[in-house]
Structures are given as C-alpha cells and as structure tokens.
Design an enzyme around this catalytic site. Structure first.
Site, PDB file in Angstrom:
ATOM      1  N   HIS A 109       0.813  -1.222   0.000  1.00  0.00           N
ATOM      2  CA  HIS A 109       0.000   0.000   0.000  1.00  0.00           C
ATOM      3  C   HIS A 109       0.841   1.263   0.000  1.00  0.00           C
ATOM      4  O   HIS A 109       0.339   2.348   0.297  1.00  0.00           O
ATOM      5  CB  HIS A 109      -0.953   0.003   1.200  1.00  0.00           C
ATOM      6  CG  HIS A 109      -2.041  -1.015   1.089  1.00  0.00           C
ATOM      7  ND1 HIS A 109      -2.798  -1.446   2.155  1.00  0.00           N
ATOM      8  CD2 HIS A 109      -2.499  -1.723   0.011  1.00  0.00           C
ATOM      9  CE1 HIS A 109      -3.669  -2.353   1.751  1.00  0.00           C
ATOM     10  NE2 HIS A 109      -3.507  -2.538   0.463  1.00  0.00           N
ATOM     11  N   THR A 172      -4.181  -7.833  11.131  1.00  0.00           N
ATOM     12  CA  THR A 172      -4.967  -7.431   9.963  1.00  0.00           C
ATOM     13  C   THR A 172      -6.456  -7.538  10.257  1.00  0.00           C
ATOM     14  O   THR A 172      -6.887  -8.372  11.053  1.00  0.00           O
ATOM     15  CB  THR A 172      -4.633  -8.302   8.739  1.00  0.00           C
ATOM     16  OG1 THR A 172      -5.059  -9.644   8.974  1.00  0.00           O
ATOM     17  CG2 THR A 172      -3.136  -8.301   8.461  1.00  0.00           C
ATOM     18  N   LEU A 198      -5.177  -9.002  17.635  1.00  0.00           N
ATOM     19  CA  LEU A 198      -5.755  -8.574  18.900  1.00  0.00           C
ATOM     20  C   LEU A 198      -7.102  -9.239  19.124  1.00  0.00           C
ATOM     21  O   LEU A 198      -7.467  -9.598  20.242  1.00  0.00           O
ATOM     22  CB  LEU A 198      -5.892  -7.044  18.929  1.00  0.00           C
ATOM     23  CG  LEU A 198      -6.392  -6.423  20.230  1.00  0.00           C
ATOM     24  CD1 LEU A 198      -5.423  -6.711  21.383  1.00  0.00           C
ATOM     25  CD2 LEU A 198      -6.594  -4.916  20.063  1.00  0.00           C
ATOM     26  N   GLU A 199      -7.852  -9.408  18.040  1.00  0.00           N
ATOM     27  CA  GLU A 199      -9.145 -10.088  18.072  1.00  0.00           C
ATOM     28  C   GLU A 199      -9.365 -10.741  16.720  1.00  0.00           C
ATOM     29  O   GLU A 199      -8.609 -10.506  15.778  1.00  0.00           O
ATOM     30  CB  GLU A 199     -10.267  -9.098  18.384  1.00  0.00           C
ATOM     31  CG  GLU A 199     -10.396  -7.979  17.381  1.00  0.00           C
ATOM     32  CD  GLU A 199     -11.483  -6.993  17.753  1.00  0.00           C
ATOM     33  OE1 GLU A 199     -11.926  -7.006  18.914  1.00  0.00           O
ATOM     34  OE2 GLU A 199     -11.891  -6.219  16.876  1.00  0.00           O
ATOM     35  N   ALA A 215       0.020  -7.478  19.983  1.00  0.00           N
ATOM     36  CA  ALA A 215       1.065  -7.943  19.076  1.00  0.00           C
ATOM     37  C   ALA A 215       2.416  -8.028  19.761  1.00  0.00           C
ATOM     38  O   ALA A 215       3.203  -8.944  19.489  1.00  0.00           O
ATOM     39  CB  ALA A 215       1.143  -7.023  17.859  1.00  0.00           C
TER      40      ALA A 215
END
Length: 229
Positions: A109, A172, A198-199, A215
């Site tokens: 990106h 992500t 994280l989730e 992380a």
C-alpha cells in the site's frame, strides 16, 4: 522453511500508530476516507489531503518499533541462517519493520515517507510536509495506495506466496482486498495458515491456527516457538 507474513495496522498500534478499523478510536471512524484517501479527494482538495498525511507522517517519525517488529526481524535473520526465507508483506505505510531490522519488506500500500509525482510518477524520499506547491514543479502526492487504486508489487507478492510453507497474518482486519484474499490463496495451495491478532479478523475462519492478544506479546512468543522447531 519459507514463511510468508502479512502485517496490518495492528502490528504498529502499540507504537502509537492508529488502526483504521475495529473497536475504539479506529481512524476511519474519526475521518472520512472518501474525503482523504481517494484520487478524487486529492483532485478536489489537495490541501486537505496533504494536511491529513502530513499529520500521519509526523506521528510516524516520532514513533519507534515495538517488540513485534523486532521479533519479526529476528525471525527473518534466523531463517536466513537456516537456509530458509521470510517474505514480509505489509499493508502498513510506516517504516517500522525496516527500522527494527527487517530487510525484505514489500509495501503493497505504499510508503508514507515517500512522495510520488502525480504527473511523471517519479518516487522520492520525503520526510517533511507536502504541500500543493512541490519541488518538481508538478503535483506531489503521498506515495500511498488510495481507495480505488491497485496495490503495488502484486506479481512479486503472489510469486512469494507460491514458494511459502507457512502463511501468517498479523494485526490485519481481514476486510481489505486483495490482501484479505491472500489466506485463501495460500490455503488453495495446501499451506498452513496462522492468524496473530488482537481479536478475530473478518476472515478468521480461513486460518488453521489463531492466537489473540497484543502484538508485542503474541508475536515474540510465536517467533520463539517457530525458532525452537
């Protein structure tokens, strides 16, 4: 072993760089991406777009890599010593992977600390603020991929995925394509897939292994397990 790692905003969140989606103060809940992250927005109001990216650039320059970045750099170095390889593909436009020591990083990106001429396409390093007036006499824009634009280096990314023995997604959302489709491409080749987040991401069901937590905690722990094998 050839490891393919895809990272997103979650890997840099603990360095003080905001995530774009998810709970809390996600960036696209506070700002309208259609006004700040599209070619049309830049054509309509380049000063507003520059202000947004100048703010992000200053935040990035003040940030430092966290333990997750450092652990991934260590993994790359150790795999190379064992005749393996790590390809690190990031959706992030920050340079924290490189500052932590990672050498092979593909920025699909783009990169916030670079600018691109909207007319001639030339890319240059740029750490100071951008404005409508530019050094090259034409319209400099952030060297980032906006909504509606094609990510960079896709041929190189899919070539690396073809050689992978393990696919890992870290931090992500699983909501942005084509990045979110890489796990399915890996599964189609029979490659084992792991999510560190994280989730749960939007496409968490695609992964064989899933681990959740900050992380800076789960990535170093995972790296230690991989290196112990």
């Amino acid at each position: 072993m050839n490891v393919f790692i895809l990272t997103g905003a979650g890997v840099s969140a603990e360095s003080g760089l905001g995530v774009f989606r998810g709970p809390g103060a996600a960036m696209w809940k506070r700002y309208d991406p259609m006004q700040l992250a599209t070619p049309e927005a830049f054509a309509r109001n380049p000063a507003l777009v520059h202000d947004f990216y100048n703010m992000r650039r200053r935040n990035l320059i003040a940030a430092s890599p966290n333990a997750a970045h450092v652990a991934l750099a260590r993994l790359e170095a150790q795999l190379a010593r064992r005749c393996g390889a790590l390809t690190l593909v990031t959706q992030n436009v920050d340079d924290l992977h490189e500052r932590a020591g990672s050498r092979r990083v593909i920025h699909m990106h783009g990169e916030l600390l670079k600018a691109r001429c909207a007319s001639c396409g030339a890319v240059s390093d740029r750490r100071d603020d951008l404005a409508v007036d530019s050094r090259c006499g034409c319209a400099l824009r952030p060297h980032v991929v906006w909504f509606g634009e094609t990510p960079l280096d896709l041929d190189e990314i899919f070539a690396a995925l073809e050689a992978a023995d393990l696919f890992v997604a870290i931090g992500t959302s699983g909501a942005v394509y084509p990045a979110a489709g890489l796990v399915r491409a890996a599964r189609g080749r029979g490659v084992r897939c792991c999510e560190l987040n994280l989730e749960a991401s939007d496409n968490a069901a695609e992964f064989d292994d899933r681990r959740y937590g900050p992380a800076s905690e789960i990535v170093p722990s995972w790296v230690e397990e991989i290196l112990a094998k």
